[in-house]
Each structure stands twice: as C-alpha cells, then as structure tokens.
Design a protein around this motif. Sequence first.
Motif, PDB file in Angstrom:
ATOM      1  N   MET A   1       0.844  -1.193   0.000  1.00 48.22           N
ATOM      2  CA  MET A   1       0.000   0.000   0.000  1.00 48.22           C
ATOM      3  C   MET A   1       0.879   1.243   0.000  1.00 48.22           C
ATOM      4  N   LYS A   3       1.984   5.004   0.769  1.00 53.27           N
ATOM      5  CA  LYS A   3       1.751   5.931   1.872  1.00 53.27           C
ATOM      6  C   LYS A   3       0.812   7.046   1.421  1.00 53.27           C
ATOM      7  N   GLU A   5      -0.713   9.356   4.079  1.00 55.69           N
ATOM      8  CA  GLU A   5      -0.973  10.294   5.162  1.00 55.69           C
ATOM      9  C   GLU A   5       0.360  10.733   5.749  1.00 55.69           C
ATOM     10  N   GLN A  56      -4.331   3.414  -1.258  1.00 54.49           N
ATOM     11  CA  GLN A  56      -5.539   2.869  -0.651  1.00 54.49           C
ATOM     12  C   GLN A  56      -5.687   3.347   0.785  1.00 54.49           C
ATOM     13  N   ILE A  57      -6.912   3.297   1.262  1.00 55.02           N
ATOM     14  CA  ILE A  57      -7.167   3.558   2.673  1.00 55.02           C
ATOM     15  C   ILE A  57      -6.842   2.287   3.450  1.00 55.02           C
ATOM     16  N   PRO A  58      -6.581   2.403   4.767  1.00 60.07           N
ATOM     17  CA  PRO A  58      -6.190   1.217   5.540  1.00 60.07           C
ATOM     18  C   PRO A  58      -7.168   0.056   5.445  1.00 60.07           C
TER      19      PRO A  58
END
Length: 214
Positions: A1, A3, A5, A56-58
């Motif tokens: 994934m 980064k 944030e 992607q989001i977590p």
Amino acid sequence: MTKNEGKFYISLMGENSHEVDIPAGQGSFSITPKGYGDAYVDADTPISWSAFDGMQIPAGGHWPRFFYYAGNDAGFAQWSQEREIESFFWALQKDVSLDLSKAHIRRLSLDCDRFKICVRLGADTRKAEFYGKAENFTIEDASGLKDVSFCFREDGAEGAEPFKLPVFAALAGIERIEIDAPVCGEPFDCESLLQFSALKKRQSKRRRLQPACP
C-alpha cells in the motif's frame, strides 16, 4: 500500500514533484493553481493522474475518495475509465468539451461560473452538480443520471422576469432535482421543471396518525 498520510512525495508533474502533508483520516485531495490546496499546479500544466494508482485507505479501497481540482487538464476523464472515483469536483479555468461517458465517477461537480462546458456523462455517474450560470451548461448525454443539483449564480435585477431553466433534453429521465438560487435574485419559474417527467415525489418519513375510533 502506498503511503497516503503524513508527509510524503507524489509525482504529479514528474518524479516526486510535490511534497504533501495529509492529516490522518483525510479522504480527499485538492489540486489548485494557488490558495488553498494539498498540491499547487498551474492551471494549464498537465497532471499525471496515475500518480494516485495503488494508493488505498487502511481498510481497503481507493484513496483519495474525493478530488477537488481547479485547472484545465481533462486527463482525469481517461484515467477514471480504469480507476473508480467516488466524487470529483472540477472548477473550470477555460471553456471545455468533455466526454465522460466511460468514466467511473459516481458523483461529478462542475463549477462553470465563468466558463462554458459541453459534457457527455455515462452510466456510472449517478449524481451531477452544476454551479454557475445556466447558459454555460450543455449536456449532450446523461444516460445513467438520476439525481441533479443546480446552484445558479444569476445576477437578476429587481423586477426582472422569473428565471427559467433551459431545456435539458438529456436530463429528461432524472428522478430528483435540487435548485439553489440567490435569496435576493430573480424569482424562479417552476413551470420549467415540467420537462422532467420522471421526477419522483419525496415521501414524508413522518408517521401518519390514524383518527381515533368513536
């Protein structure tokens, strides 16, 4: 994934062209020529939209979910044929003709206050929002659209004739419409809503009280 944030680099105009600082939990990303924005890009500079591929989001799913873009690069139209976008707000900086018939954009917002747009929407766009003056919008096709919102910025003088919606033949099948106009502007002629024959009456969620038995 990838980064997405905190502080990291993103290649919007070449390798690691922008360092951005995204707060945890922010689901949006804004690109503007100046002023507020997560990244600054001149209006006429092409953007490498594929820089967001793989982000992607977590919990899974694409990041960003929402885009805000002020500029003239319409390359997001082709990019979104392969990458779903939940919401895309575009503030036009010039007149544009755009085919979004194959785009996977769920909610599309177009700010056409100073510029004109001729647009073709596809089956994946379920809601569209138009900001600006009515004469700036030309909608050639909107096959899947059910929900439309217009926010008009008309400068009606006192005593002016009631403002009417232009005929939008491509929107004949919409089921819901919202009209927002200046409080002190010219009155709105609701007769122009008759062109939308498929509009559905909203049902009240209030419980209907039954009359008491004698």
